[in-house]
Design a protein around this motif. Sequence first.
Motif, mmCIF file in Angstrom:
data_model
loop_
_atom_site.group_PDB
_atom_site.id
_atom_site.type_symbol
_atom_site.label_atom_id
_atom_site.label_comp_id
_atom_site.label_asym_id
_atom_site.label_seq_id
_atom_site.Cartn_x
_atom_site.Cartn_y
_atom_site.Cartn_z
ATOM 1 N N ILE A 71 0.463 -1.296 0.117
ATOM 2 C CA ILE A 71 -0.120 -0.081 -0.317
ATOM 3 C C ILE A 71 1.026 1.381 0.160
ATOM 4 O O ILE A 71 1.460 1.588 0.994
ATOM 5 C CB ILE A 71 -1.140 0.409 1.588
ATOM 6 C CG1 ILE A 71 -1.907 -1.125 0.862
ATOM 7 C CG2 ILE A 71 -1.851 1.015 1.264
ATOM 8 C CD1 ILE A 71 -2.945 -1.227 2.574
ATOM 9 N N ARG A 72 0.830 2.607 -0.897
ATOM 10 C CA ARG A 72 2.011 3.663 -1.596
ATOM 11 C C ARG A 72 1.302 4.327 -1.450
ATOM 12 O O ARG A 72 -0.125 4.620 -1.564
ATOM 13 C CB ARG A 72 2.415 2.908 -2.898
ATOM 14 C CG ARG A 72 3.380 2.046 -2.981
ATOM 15 C CD ARG A 72 3.891 2.110 -3.932
ATOM 16 N NE ARG A 72 5.176 2.712 -3.466
ATOM 17 C CZ ARG A 72 5.884 3.073 -5.073
ATOM 18 N NH1 ARG A 72 6.032 2.605 -6.112
ATOM 19 N NH2 ARG A 72 7.357 3.822 -3.993
ATOM 20 N N VAL A 73 1.282 5.514 -1.166
ATOM 21 C CA VAL A 73 1.378 6.966 -0.868
ATOM 22 C C VAL A 73 1.446 7.674 -2.586
ATOM 23 O O VAL A 73 2.166 7.213 -2.968
ATOM 24 C CB VAL A 73 1.710 7.672 0.117
ATOM 25 C CG1 VAL A 73 1.050 9.230 0.054
ATOM 26 C CG2 VAL A 73 1.319 7.474 1.458
ATOM 27 N N ALA A 178 -8.318 1.916 -0.261
ATOM 28 C CA ALA A 178 -8.835 2.847 -1.166
ATOM 29 C C ALA A 178 -9.013 3.874 -0.151
ATOM 30 O O ALA A 178 -10.525 4.084 0.429
ATOM 31 C CB ALA A 178 -10.284 2.106 -2.481
ATOM 32 N N ILE A 179 -9.098 5.456 -0.511
ATOM 33 C CA ILE A 179 -9.391 6.006 1.014
ATOM 34 C C ILE A 179 -9.678 7.324 -0.253
ATOM 35 O O ILE A 179 -9.506 7.556 -0.916
ATOM 36 C CB ILE A 179 -8.552 6.964 1.137
ATOM 37 C CG1 ILE A 179 -7.224 7.363 0.523
ATOM 38 C CG2 ILE A 179 -8.015 5.584 1.887
ATOM 39 C CD1 ILE A 179 -5.935 8.599 1.208
ATOM 40 N N ALA A 180 -10.350 8.451 0.338
ATOM 41 C CA ALA A 180 -11.207 9.659 -0.045
ATOM 42 C C ALA A 180 -10.099 10.333 -0.659
ATOM 43 O O ALA A 180 -8.933 11.088 0.785
ATOM 44 C CB ALA A 180 -12.456 10.425 0.967
ATOM 45 N N ILE A 197 -3.217 13.526 -1.505
ATOM 46 C CA ILE A 197 -2.214 12.341 -1.045
ATOM 47 C C ILE A 197 -3.442 11.108 -1.161
ATOM 48 O O ILE A 197 -5.068 11.643 -0.612
ATOM 49 C CB ILE A 197 -2.182 12.526 0.465
ATOM 50 C CG1 ILE A 197 -1.456 13.646 0.232
ATOM 51 C CG2 ILE A 197 -1.621 11.123 0.553
ATOM 52 C CD1 ILE A 197 -0.390 14.011 1.307
ATOM 53 N N THR A 198 -2.875 9.720 -1.729
ATOM 54 C CA THR A 198 -4.197 8.966 -2.354
ATOM 55 C C THR A 198 -3.071 7.368 -1.815
ATOM 56 O O THR A 198 -2.209 7.771 -1.724
ATOM 57 C CB THR A 198 -4.802 8.664 -3.379
ATOM 58 O OG1 THR A 198 -3.104 8.734 -4.170
ATOM 59 C CG2 THR A 198 -6.245 10.068 -4.005
ATOM 60 N N MET A 199 -3.925 6.652 -1.578
ATOM 61 C CA MET A 199 -3.168 5.473 -1.775
ATOM 62 C C MET A 199 -3.619 5.084 -2.619
ATOM 63 O O MET A 199 -4.879 4.780 -2.858
ATOM 64 C CB MET A 199 -3.004 4.641 -0.356
ATOM 65 C CG MET A 199 -2.433 5.564 1.075
ATOM 66 S SD MET A 199 -2.576 5.128 2.298
ATOM 67 C CE MET A 199 -4.202 3.835 2.485
ATOM 68 N N ASN A 200 -2.753 3.671 -2.551
ATOM 69 C CA ASN A 200 -3.012 2.473 -4.475
ATOM 70 C C ASN A 200 -2.529 1.071 -3.022
ATOM 71 O O ASN A 200 -1.716 0.890 -2.596
ATOM 72 C CB ASN A 200 -2.728 2.967 -5.418
ATOM 73 C CG ASN A 200 -1.219 2.397 -5.894
ATOM 74 O OD1 ASN A 200 -0.542 2.616 -4.834
ATOM 75 N ND2 ASN A 200 -1.251 2.649 -7.162
ATOM 76 N N GLY A 264 -17.175 5.443 5.141
ATOM 77 C CA GLY A 264 -16.904 6.524 3.902
ATOM 78 C C GLY A 264 -15.302 6.414 3.898
ATOM 79 O O GLY A 264 -14.886 6.741 3.121
ATOM 80 N N ARG A 265 -14.526 5.263 4.327
ATOM 81 C CA ARG A 265 -13.203 5.456 4.174
ATOM 82 C C ARG A 265 -12.832 7.166 4.324
ATOM 83 O O ARG A 265 -11.631 7.525 3.516
ATOM 84 C CB ARG A 265 -12.751 5.124 2.587
ATOM 85 C CG ARG A 265 -13.288 4.308 1.627
ATOM 86 C CD ARG A 265 -13.069 3.914 0.261
ATOM 87 N NE ARG A 265 -13.401 2.074 -0.102
ATOM 88 C CZ ARG A 265 -14.027 2.193 -0.426
ATOM 89 N NH1 ARG A 265 -15.045 3.175 -0.526
ATOM 90 N NH2 ARG A 265 -14.509 1.438 -1.210
ATOM 91 N N GLN A 266 -12.809 7.254 5.815
ATOM 92 C CA GLN A 266 -12.242 8.365 6.056
ATOM 93 C C GLN A 266 -10.802 7.915 6.949
ATOM 94 O O GLN A 266 -12.084 7.313 8.177
ATOM 95 C CB GLN A 266 -13.413 9.193 6.846
ATOM 96 C CG GLN A 266 -14.249 10.172 5.301
ATOM 97 C CD GLN A 266 -15.730 11.179 5.973
ATOM 98 O OE1 GLN A 266 -15.490 11.368 7.081
ATOM 99 N NE2 GLN A 266 -16.741 10.568 6.296
ATOM 100 N N PRO A 267 -10.190 8.306 7.001
ATOM 101 C CA PRO A 267 -8.511 7.747 8.453
ATOM 102 C C PRO A 267 -9.633 7.704 9.549
ATOM 103 O O PRO A 267 -9.199 7.186 10.988
ATOM 104 C CB PRO A 267 -7.973 8.353 7.730
ATOM 105 C CG PRO A 267 -8.096 8.078 6.184
ATOM 106 C CD PRO A 267 -9.150 8.796 5.955
#
Length: 606
Positions: A71-73, A178-180, A197-200, A264-267
């Motif tokens: 999981i990368r930024v 998968a984040i907002a 900033i996102t992640m995959n 809602g994929r909110q950390p």
Amino acid sequence: MSEPHRPDFDMSAPATAGPAEHEAAEKAARADLERARIEGIIAESPAKREAEDALFAASEQQDDDFHAYEIRVLYEVEVDGGSDYEQPGPFDNLQDYVVAGEPENAGEFSQRMADDLSIAVTAALEPLRSHCHSLGLIRADFANYPLSPDLGDEFCPPRFFLVHRSGDADLSATSLAAIAPLKIELPASLGGRTLTITMNAQPRNATILHAAAAGGALGVGQWGGDATPDLAPVPDESRDDWLVRVSIPRKRLARLAERWVACGRQPDMFRAFGNAMERETSGKPTDWLVEGVLARGVLTLLAGDGSAGKTSLVHEWLSSLGGIALTRPRTVMGVEVTGRAVCAVIYGEGAAGMDSHRTECHAKVWGSSAYAERKGTREDLPALLAGLRRFPALDLLVIDPMRPFLKGDEKSSDVINEFYMPLERFAEDMNCAVVITQHVSKSGMNGKSVHDAKAAILGATAVTNRPRMVIAMDRRGRSSTVKLAPVKHNFTEEMLWVRSTEWSVWKHDPETHTLVPAETIASGAAGGELDLGLIFDAIAEQNSLGRILRRTGRHELFERKLAQLSGVSRQAIRRGVASLIEAGRVTDRADGLLAVRGEPLEPGAA
């Protein structure tokens, strides 16, 4: 074979060139040199390039038994009037994008700009780091997994790794990445651009993951944060053993994914969402190893002067918890314990000479006690914790003292947090109590009140803020009198072995090398003896009134504040109750304590 293209390099800058032009020319030359190197590899050895391509492909090929994901930024920086450049890589490239489109800034990325960028990106990454840690993912910033076990770039964003069994591949594990999108406005010194900033998640081969991790590739990059050294392979830990240890079980993985989607994929909302056992704010029943003193699953700090006797006290606890009752009951801070506990201690300072003497003294009252003893430094701690994780069950771990295991100054909250994080995770995972000893400032406890004792403890506020209980220990010079008090705790007051507003006073017994209660009970018995008849009559009276009594807690006899027991301490009453139970005059039943009539009772030893 044709000669590869090799451009002409002019590393010299024009005579009139300033620093910006010179640095730009050097950067362009280095880029040309790198392209030439790659072209040379392709031209001179196609087989090598094919082998590298095959290795990259193999790094994404999942094994039959375990699946892993990286999981990368990803960064996206707004450049040139709205164009976005996706950049998953290092700091130096990110700073290029920040100054892109501004020729006057090219090559002049100052230290001030670097500091501003670092602060902005670190703040933006914090929710992601916290979220990934809460999932139990492995952090490995520097790992170059396709070319394992080599290390990657000097600069890199946080990388996390998820491992699960192949049979759980039907679960939406990758949805955890998968984040907002998180957006942050960069400071004016960086052009006021927007950083997204996102992640995959990318598949990674679990065998290669083990090889890279075993090669020491779990370091933290330039954005800081918490590492996961306890999740690194320990020396000689096999690939299979390690993957079993770090993989997330199916039931937990499914629930994590379910909660992640639901919030809602909110950390920042993830830890607040879930059932009563999952929510961060939910209160969980306290699981005590020693009622009112040592709680499982959390950290306890014992702080005092260098000569207060902290090591002696924790060694006494180890002996009592792991021993048997011989000449007196097994107690910790006056609270009787049942069942032999499995304990361990990791020393950071020499104590072996005194350990043998203490052990001999303790054996006089509690027999031969068994526990694990290790010594080490900060570098050794991850491997030592990993070894203890292999215990089928562990009840208590002592770290004595804190200082040798810190990576820096104890006045830094970051240093303290980095030290505490793996220990908190260890305490929770093993459901054991973790006790850490710490020194106090130069002024010492020095007769301070309970209220002022906490402020005397050495280090940043995180030293006392993160443990669930902090016990202060005060010993004046060479006096045999020792005072202890819970100066900070996150429990209800009635749970504690003594009220947090008062010191409990003890005397050092040189014959047994233990602390014994110092108070003399003024209850009509001579020579400091406790009148068990008073305790028995009080229990019988409460029985007749239909009131429930327990050995400890808010229903214990001390909390009734009976006139006939005025001046008798909580510890003394507890010892009296324990003596009555041992003599068969009081039974400890599911519905409470019950007095059993018989011959009149004589005073017993306090």
